[in-house]
Every structure is written in C-alpha cells, then in structure tokens.
Design a protein around this motif. Structure first.
Motif, PDB file in Angstrom:
ATOM      1  N   VAL A  39     -35.377 -62.289 -33.650  1.00  0.00           N
ATOM      2  CA  VAL A  39     -34.435 -61.859 -32.373  1.00  0.00           C
ATOM      3  C   VAL A  39     -35.430 -61.894 -31.272  1.00  0.00           C
ATOM      4  CG1 VAL A  39     -33.171 -60.268 -33.525  1.00  0.00           C
ATOM      5  CG2 VAL A  39     -35.077 -59.428 -32.870  1.00  0.00           C
ATOM      6  N   ALA A  43     -33.708 -58.314 -27.090  1.00  0.00           N
ATOM      7  CA  ALA A  43     -32.493 -58.048 -27.888  1.00  0.00           C
ATOM      8  C   ALA A  43     -32.152 -56.550 -27.617  1.00  0.00           C
ATOM      9  CB  ALA A  43     -32.867 -58.433 -29.321  1.00  0.00           C
ATOM     10  N   SER A  46     -27.842 -53.610 -30.796  1.00  0.00           N
ATOM     11  CA  SER A  46     -26.792 -54.078 -31.825  1.00  0.00           C
ATOM     12  C   SER A  46     -27.228 -55.256 -32.264  1.00  0.00           C
ATOM     13  CB  SER A  46     -25.304 -54.237 -30.926  1.00  0.00           C
ATOM     14  OG  SER A  46     -25.637 -55.056 -29.897  1.00  0.00           O
ATOM     15  N   GLU A  47     -27.809 -55.998 -31.436  1.00  0.00           N
ATOM     16  CA  GLU A  47     -28.403 -57.245 -31.899  1.00  0.00           C
ATOM     17  C   GLU A  47     -29.535 -56.951 -32.935  1.00  0.00           C
ATOM     18  OE1 GLU A  47     -27.673 -60.213 -28.561  1.00  0.00           O
ATOM     19  OE2 GLU A  47     -29.523 -58.804 -28.264  1.00  0.00           O
ATOM     20  N   LYS A  50     -27.919 -56.170 -36.409  1.00  0.00           N
ATOM     21  CA  LYS A  50     -27.325 -57.148 -36.970  1.00  0.00           C
ATOM     22  C   LYS A  50     -28.400 -58.080 -37.590  1.00  0.00           C
ATOM     23  CE  LYS A  50     -24.279 -61.009 -36.102  1.00  0.00           C
ATOM     24  NZ  LYS A  50     -23.562 -61.967 -35.053  1.00  0.00           N
TER      25      LYS A  50
END
Length: 240
Positions: A39, A43, A46-47, A50
């Motif tokens: 990431v 980021a 939530s990213e 995930k």
C-alpha cells in the motif's frame, strides 16, 4: 539532541524498532510496513485494513503447512497491522519511516534484549582472565629474552673488548648482573656476578659451581602458550 531523543523514546517506539529490524531481516533490506502490505504511505485506514486482510489470507499458517517461519511472519503481520490501523501507532511509525530508525537507541534498549546469565558472565570472565594471563606470559618472555641477550652481550664485551673483536681462544669472564653500588666512601663495588665462558665463535656458557658449562641463549626463556593459561590447562586436565 540525541540524549533528549533517547530519553523520549517509549516502549511503543522500541517495539517499532524491533519490528523494523525483524521485517528487514525476514523480507529483505529496505522492506517497510507499507511496502510489505503493498500500500502507499498515504493509504487510508480502510485501504490498510483491506491490504492487511489480503496479506493475512496469504500468510495464514493453515494455508502454508510446513513453510519455514510462517508462524513468525504471520504474528509479525498482526502486530504491524495493529500499529498502522491505530492513529497514534501509525503516527509514531510514520515519524521513523520519514526520518529513519535511529542507530543508537539507548543503553536500556540493548540491555533489555541481551541480559547475560550467570553462565555467560562466568565464561566471559574466564576467557578475559586467560587472555590477561597470556599477555603476562608474553611480557615475561620478552623481558627474559632481553635479559639473556644483555648478559650475552656483556660477556662478549668483557671477553673481546668494547669493539667486540672475536678471539680464537676460550675466555672465562665475570659478568655483573646489575650496576655497581657505592660504599660509604664512594667506592664502586660490584654486585652479584656470573662466571661465564665465551667461545671464539661467540657462544656464551654459564659456569656451574661444579665446573659444568651450560650454554646460554634465548631458548632458556619460556615462550607464551595458550595451552598454559589456566582455563586451557583446566580443560586439558578434565579431558584427560
């Protein structure tokens, strides 16, 4: 500034230091929390969540039976995910991510990670004392060699003269072992002397009281040896 920085580092900071070192050791130098999760440093939470779930599925021990160090990697991922999903934890990590992890982290940090037990301390002291004993052996050897060479030079000088011109005949000489001392009237008095014999080829011999000759050279000095230190001597005795 460095002292202030060390004093201000918290337990959480030290945890980040450990994770950074462990992650680079396991995944490759330069690997960061973000790059491992694939990431961007910008980021959103939530990213990151995930990406964490995706990585967890990839590294779950149940899906990687028999894979070496998979449990350690999975546990490390869990801690990293927790840090990045916590606002304060991520803020702390981002500081070191941008500025670099400090090389010196305080004495307490290193001491907490290496606390030698009694056995380690005793082994360390044994090795150190044996090393000191070896150094003393070498010092004594050098001193003895120098003394023997000095006595031999004095014997040749007495037998051949200051210019050290060899003769073809054997000569018996008395060699002083120290500088002369002065009596109450200021007269020089020779101290202890050695009866010695100097051959024409330069060999020097000590004359024993019974008239026997013993050649004097540096082989009379005992050279240093690791095997004569107390630790090695004790181990050899126990082995035998």
């Amino acid at each position: 500034i460095m002292v202030c920085g060390v004093a201000s580092w918290t337990k959480e900071d030290h945890e980040i230091f450990d994770l950074v070192s462990a992650l680079e050791a396991a995944e490759g130098k330069g690997t960061t929390f973000y790059s491992w999760l694939d990431v961007s440093p910008a980021a959103s939470t939530s990213e990151i969540s995930k990406a964490y779930r995706k990585k967890s599925m990839q590294l779950h021990p149940d899906k990687n039976p028999g894979v070496k160090n998979i449990h350690e990697r999975f546990a490390r991922l869990s801690v990293i995910g927790k840090i990045l999903r916590d606002s304060e934890g991520r803020k702390r990590y981002d500081f070191f991510f941008k500025n670099g992890v400090p090389r010196w982290r305080g004495t307490g940090y290193y001491y907490a990670r290496f606390r030698p037990g009694l056995g380690s301390v005793l082994v360390f002291l044994a090795i150190c004392s044996s090393a000191v004993q070896y150094v003393v052996q070498r010092s004594n050897y050098n001193r003895d060699v120098a003394r023997i060479e000095h006595i031999c030079r004095e014997a040749r000088s007495t037998a051949w003269g200051p210019k050290l011109i060899p003769t073809d005949t054997r000569r018996k000489v008395k060699v002083p072992l120290g500088p002369p001392r002065l009596d109450d009237e200021g007269n020089a008095i020779l101290g202890r002397t050695l009866d010695m014999v100097v051959e024409g080829n330069g060999d020097v011999y000590m004359m024993e009281p019974d008239g026997e000759l013993t050649r004097l050279d540096t082989s009379h000095a005992t050279p240093p040896a690791i095997s004569r230190t107390w630790l090695l001597s004790l181990l050899l005795i126990l082995y035998r």
